[in-house]
Design a protein around this motif. Structure first.
Motif, PDB file in Angstrom:
ATOM      1  N   THR A  89      30.518  32.381  22.990  1.00 16.07           N
ATOM      2  CA  THR A  89      29.230  32.251  23.658  1.00 16.07           C
ATOM      3  C   THR A  89      29.270  31.154  24.717  1.00 16.07           C
ATOM      4  OG1 THR A  89      28.040  32.964  21.693  1.00 16.07           O
ATOM      5  CG2 THR A  89      26.784  31.740  23.341  1.00 16.07           C
ATOM      6  N   THR A 109      34.109  41.662  15.570  1.00 16.64           N
ATOM      7  CA  THR A 109      33.995  41.453  17.005  1.00 16.64           C
ATOM      8  C   THR A 109      34.513  40.084  17.359  1.00 16.64           C
ATOM      9  OG1 THR A 109      31.747  40.580  16.799  1.00 16.64           O
ATOM     10  CG2 THR A 109      31.972  42.943  17.222  1.00 16.64           C
ATOM     11  N   ASN A 110      35.072  39.979  18.553  1.00 12.46           N
ATOM     12  CA  ASN A 110      35.565  38.707  19.067  1.00 12.46           C
ATOM     13  C   ASN A 110      34.813  38.372  20.341  1.00 12.46           C
ATOM     14  OD1 ASN A 110      37.675  38.478  17.099  1.00 12.46           O
ATOM     15  ND2 ASN A 110      38.822  40.024  18.247  1.00 12.46           N
ATOM     16  N   THR A 111      34.005  37.328  20.321  1.00 12.66           N
ATOM     17  CA  THR A 111      33.328  36.847  21.519  1.00 12.66           C
ATOM     18  C   THR A 111      33.228  35.334  21.447  1.00 12.66           C
ATOM     19  OG1 THR A 111      31.163  37.090  20.464  1.00 12.66           O
ATOM     20  CG2 THR A 111      31.875  38.890  21.881  1.00 12.66           C
ATOM     21  N   CYS A 114      27.434  35.688  24.940  1.00 10.30           N
ATOM     22  CA  CYS A 114      26.702  36.631  24.097  1.00 10.30           C
ATOM     23  C   CYS A 114      25.306  36.815  24.683  1.00 10.30           C
ATOM     24  CB  CYS A 114      26.610  36.088  22.674  1.00 10.30           C
ATOM     25  SG  CYS A 114      25.876  37.237  21.524  1.00 10.30           S
ATOM     26  N   ILE A 128      33.705  41.677  25.105  1.00  8.48           N
ATOM     27  CA  ILE A 128      33.643  41.797  23.645  1.00  8.48           C
ATOM     28  C   ILE A 128      34.713  42.776  23.201  1.00  8.48           C
ATOM     29  CG2 ILE A 128      32.192  42.434  21.663  1.00  8.48           C
ATOM     30  CD1 ILE A 128      29.765  42.039  23.643  1.00  8.48           C
ATOM     31  N   ALA A 168      39.654  37.268  24.749  1.00  7.11           N
ATOM     32  CA  ALA A 168      38.263  37.135  24.311  1.00  7.11           C
ATOM     33  C   ALA A 168      37.800  35.692  24.388  1.00  7.11           C
ATOM     34  CB  ALA A 168      38.107  37.655  22.887  1.00  7.11           C
ATOM     35  N   ASN A 173      24.344  43.028  19.604  1.00 10.40           N
ATOM     36  CA  ASN A 173      25.728  43.106  19.168  1.00 10.40           C
ATOM     37  C   ASN A 173      26.306  44.479  19.464  1.00 10.40           C
ATOM     38  OD1 ASN A 173      25.883  40.514  18.051  1.00 10.40           O
ATOM     39  ND2 ASN A 173      24.850  41.207  16.181  1.00 10.40           N
ATOM     40  N   ASP A 191      35.604  44.900  19.973  1.00  9.09           N
ATOM     41  CA  ASP A 191      35.072  45.372  18.702  1.00  9.09           C
ATOM     42  C   ASP A 191      36.127  46.239  18.019  1.00  9.09           C
ATOM     43  OD1 ASP A 191      33.261  45.881  16.660  1.00  9.09           O
ATOM     44  OD2 ASP A 191      32.385  47.614  17.686  1.00  9.09           O
ATOM     45  N   SER A 233      33.413  35.580  28.339  1.00  5.24           N
ATOM     46  CA  SER A 233      32.323  35.909  27.447  1.00  5.24           C
ATOM     47  C   SER A 233      31.111  35.010  27.458  1.00  5.24           C
ATOM     48  CB  SER A 233      32.728  35.999  25.995  1.00  5.24           C
ATOM     49  OG  SER A 233      33.893  36.690  25.834  1.00  5.24           O
TER      50      SER A 233
END
Length: 396
Positions: free
Chosen positions: A42, A38-40, A25, A51, A19, A29, A53, A23
């Motif tokens: 930006t 969640t792991n993201t 964002c 992502i 993650a 979501n 989740d 990624s």
């Protein structure tokens, strides 16, 4: 092997590391529920995001790859299990053979259900179009494709593929599949080295004049001439010829086809897929016009794979399952509701169970339910287009 779960802790560390490597964002979501995380990471200069989740209270572990539809340099294609021929391979193996001439692969999910027969090995159950080439005929189930205008589409697709014999009569035909005694099947080089048949009559076909020919394209009509007639089966295949295999109980119209005879191969589908470069089968439809489809009866939770989209994004989605300490999987209603909350207005299911796999930025990021990847017939890939070579005429 990436994606094999040796323990919950080690798998979670790998997922978190993945993650952090991926990624961006992009606005909305993932679907959220009680106890979800969640792991993201930006990055504003990208049009895609991975992502992860998790919903610990159930538990669910969901992997999402989100793609902006505004980025013209991001595109979709399909893979086969054996490069440009039918075959079986894990998603990791399929991605090793991704053609660099197209660009850089970013993410992929396993694709259609497949026919569990040794010959031909890796026959997708339904439609597949690979770089414009019609590989497998539709079988009436829900399919996903990108139309000639670049818009994602889905619905149930029916085959109207047929042969028009020299005497003017016609018969429906299959494509690159196991030929039953009562069937007529067209084989191209995508089926492999030979037709894998053992009886019936096989017509080796060549191009008739300057008419359209191979690779096969949906929506076209091919004009063919019979080069030779064989009765032994297992006719060799090559890139420049086609073979029409007629089962021993498929009727007598084939008798009008002899050496030098002319016939037509009509490659129609409903709806019309003319000009489509990328298509893959699946089913069932999960979301239509922003509403989840309805199911009744007793439904089980399983690992799932799906694609969904709205006006701004497409979403590759994989749900791990059959692992009580990690993720129990989803029913179709749960998956449809999740995709709606994710923002999907349309969504289609792909093969699930032990086949459910997501590959992203070089690795399998999910935890396959069998502890390792299962071989599959095909996959759907999102990639970064290779930049066009500069025009040498404008070089200093």
């Amino acid at each position: 092997m990436p994606g094999v779960r040796s323990s919950s802790d080690s798998w979670i560390r790998r997922a978190l590391a993945a993650a952090c490597l991926l990624s961006v964002c992009l606005g909305s979501n993932p679907a959220r529920a009680g106890g979800s995380t969640t792991n993201t990471t930006t990055r504003a200069d990208r049009g895609y995001a991975y992502i992860h989740d998790t919903v610990s209270s159930i538990p669910w572990s969901v992997h999402i790859f989100k793609v902006s539809r505004q980025r013209q340099d991001l595109a979709f294609t399909t893979n086969l299990g054996n490069s440009n021929r039918l075959g079986m391979a894990t998603l990791s193996e399929q991605m090793k053979g991704f053609p660099g001439s197209l660009g850089t692969p970013l993410a992929a999910i396993n694709g259609d259900f497949y026919i569990n027969e040794p010959e031909p090995l890796g026959d997708p159950r339904d439609l597949q179009i690979l770089n414009g080439e019609l590989i497998s005929a539709p079988a009436g189930h829900a399919c996903f494709w990108i139309n000639a205008a670049g818009q994602p589409q889905s619905t149930n697709v029916a085959s109207h593929l047929r042969v028009v014999w020299p005497d003017g009569t016609s018969a429906p035909i299959g494509l690159n599949e196991l030929r039953e005694p009562t069937a007529v099947v067209l084989y191209s080089a995508a089926a492999g080295r030979q037709t894998w048949t053992r009886d019936g009559i096989e017509l080796v076909l060549e191009r008739d004049g300057d008419q359209p020919w191979v690779p096969l394209r949906a929506g076209t009509t091919l004009h063919a001439r019979v080069r030779s007639v064989r009765e032994a089966g297992s006719t060799p295949l090559d890139p420049e010829t086609l073979v029409l295999s007629v089962g021993p109980k498929a009727g007598s119209a084939v008798r009008s086809a002899t050496n030098g005879s002319r016939l037509q191969l009509v490659l129609e589908t409903f709806p019309d897929l003319s000009g489509v470069q990328t298509a893959i089968g699946g089913g069932p439809t999960l979301v239509r016009n922003g509403r989840p489809m309805a199911w009744s009866g007793f439904l089980l939770r399983h690992p799932r794979t799906a694609i969904g989209w709205n006006d701004e994004h497409l979403f590759l989605v994989e749900v791990d399952g059959r692992q009580p300490d990690l993720s129990v999987g989803m029913t179709f209603p749960e998956l449809a509701e999740y995709l709606v909350k994710l923002g999907c207005r349309e969504a289609v299911n792909f093969d699930g169970g032990g086949s459910a796999t997501m590959w992203a930025m070089g690795h399998v990021v999910n935890s396959p339910s069998e502890g390792q990847e299962r071989a599959g017939a095909n996959s759907l890939v999102v990639y970064l287009r290779r930049p066009a070579a500069p025009d040498s005429a404008h070089q200093p």
